[in-house]
Write an enzyme that holds these catalytic residues in place. Structure first.
Site, short mmCIF file in Angstrom:
data_model
loop_
_atom_site.label_atom_id
_atom_site.label_comp_id
_atom_site.label_asym_id
_atom_site.label_seq_id
_atom_site.Cartn_x
_atom_site.Cartn_y
_atom_site.Cartn_z
N HIS A 35 -56.25 -51.01 -43.99
CA HIS A 35 -56.69 -52.16 -44.77
C HIS A 35 -56.10 -53.42 -44.17
CE1 HIS A 35 -57.85 -54.54 -48.24
NE2 HIS A 35 -56.62 -55.04 -48.27
N GLY A 51 -87.65 -43.48 -4.20
CA GLY A 51 -87.64 -42.06 -3.89
C GLY A 51 -88.93 -41.37 -4.33
N GLY A 108 -79.73 -49.71 -13.40
CA GLY A 108 -81.05 -49.59 -14.00
C GLY A 108 -81.42 -50.71 -14.93
#
Ligand code: NAI
Length: 468
Positions: free
Chosen positions: A447, A121, A46
């Site tokens: 850290h 579609g 897409g």
């Protein structure tokens, strides 16, 4: 009717193979449903994979590295001059990134035995999907057709001089100047790409601030940082039209404060004023599918339209137009179709802007809490107090955590700074579990990491942060 249902060729046909559609298809197949996806594009994925999220991230990365060589390399003793941009090569790198991802989905389709019906579609009747000349039958249909750029009156997009995000990702050359209409996510991500590549970028925005909906304090800091990076802003300006010429185009706008008119010329104009659901050509009107006033397909809490057996997800329905929101809805609708309980928690959907620094947010903004009259506390921590961020020249920005004044429950978090797009997920998980700021504050964070800034903001909701 029962006989027809039994004879359906597929359990589910999904229209559209963007993040909503393809993710839904994979989950449908995993849950044992015979699944097909209709997609007309040559490649799957897409808008997001082909002309959106993914190619823009490639250009954001490349332009960020270029900016680093200009700004910080010599400071670290990395000498040897500033690289030149080979735009064709950079476009090739972008295409490779897109290609790897779209092929990856094709592989996943094969692996999950999903049928790709190539073509456009439409739905001639419930239970039927027409692709080209063929009509396929399915017990259920999921519309996942996404969105398209919305037009602006007086502006004709030619994708050469006046472009949407699609054209902006594939310009033939790096323009000398660019006007971006709209200071939303697309305008700022692509605007900052070109600004880093040397383009003079001016953003014209209707509202008096950038990124509508974002926590106001973060939006202000974001604008200041982008301005330092060279982006110019004209705020409170309503664009009236764009006149394209032989070379370049002129943007006409009206300043809202006094109605005065002005114009601005640039080589390229990027129109980034929002997107609208893409539903044309599906035959929804003939079917009688209900549409919301702003063009979205109307669905109930289970993604069902008013027509039995037709569902819709993603940008085509209401809610934020975000790939991950569509993915979650895609998975949820698959579970519902498989007889399970699919659910999306809309209160915990993160939003990320992939500029440098990144900006991210989840939950409520301070403005929303104020408007609701909700008693809250704010814990803030600047990245200047984070050793890791300072070591890599990324001390700008902060983490802002909002927690309930009485219960300490996390209500929202807004981050501008290094890795913000990843850091936000710790807070998403915390919010899903109904955690308090103290729960985050008492969790050991390694850290030196950027994530310590999230913990410090959580500490600041209680007895105080350590490194400020
Ligand atoms: P947007 O809705 O985020 O921003 C559009 C901006 O244009 C607004 O600030 C609006 O006030 C302004 N505007 C509208 N009309 C105007 C006019 N006539 N003159 C001047 N300014 C005007 O839309 P954008 O950036 O196009 O993005 C579309 C959608 O795509 C959004 O929903 C966004 O969330 C999504 N998206 C998300 C990304 C991410 O999550 N990183 C990346 C790209 C897009």
């Amino acid at each position: 009717m029962a006989k027809e249902t039994q004879m359906a060729e597929f359990d589910v046909i999904i229209i559209g193979a963007g993040p909503g559609g393809y993710v839904s298809a994979i989950r449908c197949a995993q849950l044992g449903l015979k699944t097909a996806v209709v997609e007309a594009r040559e490649t799957l994925g897409g808008t997001c994979l082909n002309v959106g999220c993914i190619p823009s991230k490639a250009l954001l990365h490349a332009s960020h590295l270029l900016h680093e060589t200009h700004e910080n390399f010599e400071k670290m003793g990395l000498m040897g001059g500033k690289p030149k941009v080979d735009w064709t090569k950079m476009q090739g790198y972008k295409a490779d990134v897109v290609g790897q991802n779209t092929k990856g989905i094709e592989f996943l389709f094969k692996k999950n035995k999903i049928t790709w019906l190539k073509g456009w579609g439409s739905i001639p009747a419930p239970g039927q999907v027409k692709v080209g000349d063929e009509v396929h039958s399915a017990k259920n249909i999921v519309i996942a057709t996404g969105s398209e750029p919305s037009s602006l009156p007086g502006v004709i997009v030619d994708e050469q001089t006046v472009v949407t995000s699609t054209g902006a990702l594939a310009l033939p050359k790096i323009p000398k100047s660019m006007v971006v209409i709209g200071a939303g996510v697309i305008g700022l991500e692509l605007g900052s790409v070109y600004a880093r590549l040397g383009t003079e970028v001016t953003v014209v925005e209707y509202l008096d601030g950038i990124t509508p909906g974002m926590d106001g304090e973060v939006a202000k800091a974001f604008q200041r940082i982008l301005a330092k990076q060279g982006l110019k802003f004209i705020l409170g300006a309503a664009v009236q039209g764009v006149d394209a010429a032989k070379s370049g185009a002129t943007v006409r706008y009206k300043l809202r404060k006094d109605d005065s008119e002005a114009s601005l010329k640039a080589d390229v104009v990027l129109v980034a004023t929002g997107r609208r659901p893409y539903t044309s050509g599906l035959g929804l009107e003939a079917l009688g599918v209900e549409i919301e006033p702003r063009g979205q397909i109307k669905t109930d809490g289970h993604f069902a339209t008013n027509i039995k057996g037709i569902y819709a997800i993603g940008d085509a329905i209401t809610g934020p137009m975000l790939a991950h929101k569509a993915e979650d809805e895609g998975m949820a609708v698959a579970e519902i179709l498989a007889g399970k309980a699919g659910h999306v928690n809309y209160a915990v959907i993160p939003g990320v802007i992939y500029t440098t620094p990144e900006v991210s947010s989840v939950g409520q903004t301070e403005e929303q809490l104020k408007a609701e009259g909700h008693a809250y506390k704010v814990g803030k921590f600047p990245f200047m107090g984070n050793a890791r961020a300072k070591a890599v020249f990324q001390g700008e920005g902060f983490v802002k955590m909002l927690a309930d004044a009485a219960t300490d429950r996390v209500l929202g978090c807004h981050i501008i700074g290094p890795g913000a797009g990843d850091l936000i997920h710790e807070v998403c998980v915390a919010m899903e579990f109904g955690a308090s700021a103290q729960d985050i504050a008492l969790t050991c964070h390694a850290h030196p990491t950027y994530s310590e800034a999230v913990r410090e903001a959580a500490l600041a909701c209680g007895d105080g942060a350590i490194h400020v």
